[in-house]
Enzyme design. Structure first.
Site, PDB file in Angstrom:
ATOM      1  N   LYS A   1      -1.365  -3.635   6.935  1.00 28.35           N
ATOM      2  CA  LYS A   1      -0.675  -2.773   5.978  1.00 28.35           C
ATOM      3  C   LYS A   1       0.829  -2.754   6.259  1.00 28.35           C
ATOM      4  O   LYS A   1       1.645  -2.810   5.344  1.00 28.35           O
ATOM      5  CB  LYS A   1      -1.229  -1.345   6.060  1.00 28.35           C
ATOM      6  CG  LYS A   1      -2.672  -1.208   5.605  1.00 28.35           C
ATOM      7  CD  LYS A   1      -2.804  -1.420   4.112  1.00 28.35           C
ATOM      8  CE  LYS A   1      -4.224  -1.172   3.651  1.00 28.35           C
ATOM      9  NZ  LYS A   1      -4.399  -1.431   2.197  1.00 28.35           N
TER      10      LYS A   1
ATOM     11  N   LYS B   1     -11.916 -13.706   0.401  1.00 32.43           N
ATOM     12  CA  LYS B   1     -13.250 -13.139   0.205  1.00 32.43           C
ATOM     13  C   LYS B   1     -13.307 -12.457  -1.165  1.00 32.43           C
ATOM     14  O   LYS B   1     -12.296 -11.961  -1.681  1.00 32.43           O
ATOM     15  CB  LYS B   1     -13.594 -12.156   1.325  1.00 32.43           C
ATOM     16  CG  LYS B   1     -12.848 -10.840   1.291  1.00 32.43           C
ATOM     17  CD  LYS B   1     -13.388  -9.915   2.372  1.00 32.43           C
ATOM     18  CE  LYS B   1     -12.708  -8.548   2.318  1.00 32.43           C
ATOM     19  NZ  LYS B   1     -13.257  -7.611   3.323  1.00 32.43           N
TER      20      LYS B   1
ATOM     21  N   LYS C   1     -12.977  -6.658  -5.446  1.00 30.79           N
ATOM     22  CA  LYS C   1     -12.718  -6.022  -6.733  1.00 30.79           C
ATOM     23  C   LYS C   1     -11.242  -5.749  -6.942  1.00 30.79           C
ATOM     24  O   LYS C   1     -10.825  -5.409  -8.049  1.00 30.79           O
ATOM     25  CB  LYS C   1     -13.521  -4.720  -6.842  1.00 30.79           C
ATOM     26  CG  LYS C   1     -15.025  -4.937  -6.886  1.00 30.79           C
ATOM     27  CD  LYS C   1     -15.782  -3.662  -7.195  1.00 30.79           C
ATOM     28  CE  LYS C   1     -15.672  -3.316  -8.664  1.00 30.79           C
ATOM     29  NZ  LYS C   1     -16.577  -2.203  -9.034  1.00 30.79           N
TER      30      LYS C   1
END
Length: 384
Positions: free
Chosen positions: A147, A239, A242
């Site tokens: 992050k 990977k 969504k």
């Protein structure tokens, strides 16, 4: 999950493998095996969620039992709040996630299925664990560093965490609380969660020292040998997720037959014409391009056939043949799940979904309340 096929994986004493060996690998140090796993309320899961986690829940539920065992499967809504959420969409996502878990085959009579946010003891234990967790340890967590890197556009020399919320920083502690609250002995994990389980083990050890007891078991990882399902789009593919901007990169478990075929027809492969390549052997998955290997992985997950056998059938045919076979296998796997999801989400079944959630909430709270009372007593926080 997705670990056995990953490069660089070295099994340790803290890992057991799923499939037929599950009931022979459980710890002999406790009388009952307690398995906890959670999933965020992102709504209808995709194929990667299904093969990487949810199908594993069903397999664990149906595994032979040689002694006491408790299964706890949770929709972890508190974790979703580390990112901005639309309340209406979050509520809908929570309902759809619950319905999806049931549609896949999790039986609320065999497992405790509940919403994390319905059990306030999760948050209370998280605070107790926060008080013994060092900031330096959390700063070393891979997810936090990623992050930070994103905020700094990949330049770790220009780190700025001022705009990242505390939830992102401490959510591994909440994850540890999710696990430890139930005195969990086994946790299904994927490659990206192994570090978080290690933190839970460390905090279990530390709390035991603080409380001068062996109250917390050190949870062991359960590994699903299925390879990770990648996105259908992207080069190199990541990977399946969504959060990817292109909806064609993922197959949802509720996708229609047409949507499944269209997405797989457009799936990324490579520029090679398989019919023109002269192989002197049947290639392995590692010798194929990532996109092509991913199609074989999906086909293998759907059919339970060895990827090597599937490659020998299709590696000298044009990719259209492989994509058709994958689409048919995915449709066969998902059709009954899709139908059950549609049934469960009809207005007349909303009451039953609420009953399932309420039943799971009561059962989870009973265990959580009992365990947290003992923890607080060891810490001197018991009721006077």
């Amino acid at each position: 999950m997705r670990l056995a096929g990953s490069r660089g994986f070295r099994p340790t004493q803290h890992v057991i493998f799923l499939r037929s060996n599950y009931h022979r690998c459980l710890s002999t140090k406790v009388k009952e095996d307690i398995i906890f796993s959670g999933i965020q309320p992102t709504g209808v899961p995709h194929l990667g969620n299904y093969f990487g986690a949810l199908s594993q829940w069903v397999e664990l539920q149906n595994a032979p039992v040689e002694r006491g065992r408790t299964l706890l499967f949770s929709v972890v809504g508190l974790h979703a709040l580390t990112m901005p959420q639309d309340p209406r969409k979050l509520k809908e996502g929570r309902r759809d996630t619950l319905a999806s878990i049931l549609a896949i085959g999790v039986d609320p009579k065999k497992a405790i299925l509940f919403f994390q946010e319905d059990v306030p003891q999760h948050s209370e234990l998280a605070w107790l664990l926060n008080c013994i967790t060092m900031m330096g340890r959390l700063k070393r967590m891979t997810t936090w560093k990623s992050k930070i890197s994103t905020q700094a556009d990949g330049d770790m020399n220009e780190v700025d965490d001022l705009n990242l919320n505390m939830g992102l920083f401490t959510y591994p502690v909440l994850q540890a609380a999710d696990v430890l609250l139930y005195r969990t002995t086994h946790v299904p994990v994927g490659e990206d969660q192994r570090q978080h389980l290690e933190l839970a083990r460390e905090l279990a050890q530390k709390m035991n020292r603080v409380m001068k007891t062996d109250f917390f078991p050190e949870p062991v990882a359960i590994i699903n040998p299925a390879k990770r399902v990648l996105a259908l789009k992207g080069d190199p593919p990541k990977k399946m997720s969504k959060s990817a901007p292109d909806p064609r990169s993922r197959i949802l478990i509720t996708d229609s037959t047409k949507e499944i075929h269209n997405k797989l027809r457009a799936a990324f492969t490579d520029s090679i014409d398989p019919e023109s390549v002269q192989w002197d052997h049947v290639p392995t998955l590692d010798e194929l391009s990532p996109g092509v290997a991913n199609l074989y992985t999906i086909l293998s997950c759907c059919t339970n056939e060895d990827p090597a056998d599937l490659i020998s059938m299709y590696h000298q045919k044009r990719y259209g043949h492989l994509k058709s076979a994958v689409a048919e296998a995915v449709e066969e796997k998902l059709a009954p799940i899709r139908a059950e999801f549609e049934r469960l989400t009809k207005p007349e079944n909303e009451g039953w979904l609420r009953e399932v959630a309420a039943h799971g909430r009561e059962r989870a709270r009973e265990i959580a309340d009992r365990n947290l009372a003992q923890i607080k007593s060891h810490l001197g926080l018991q009721q006077l």
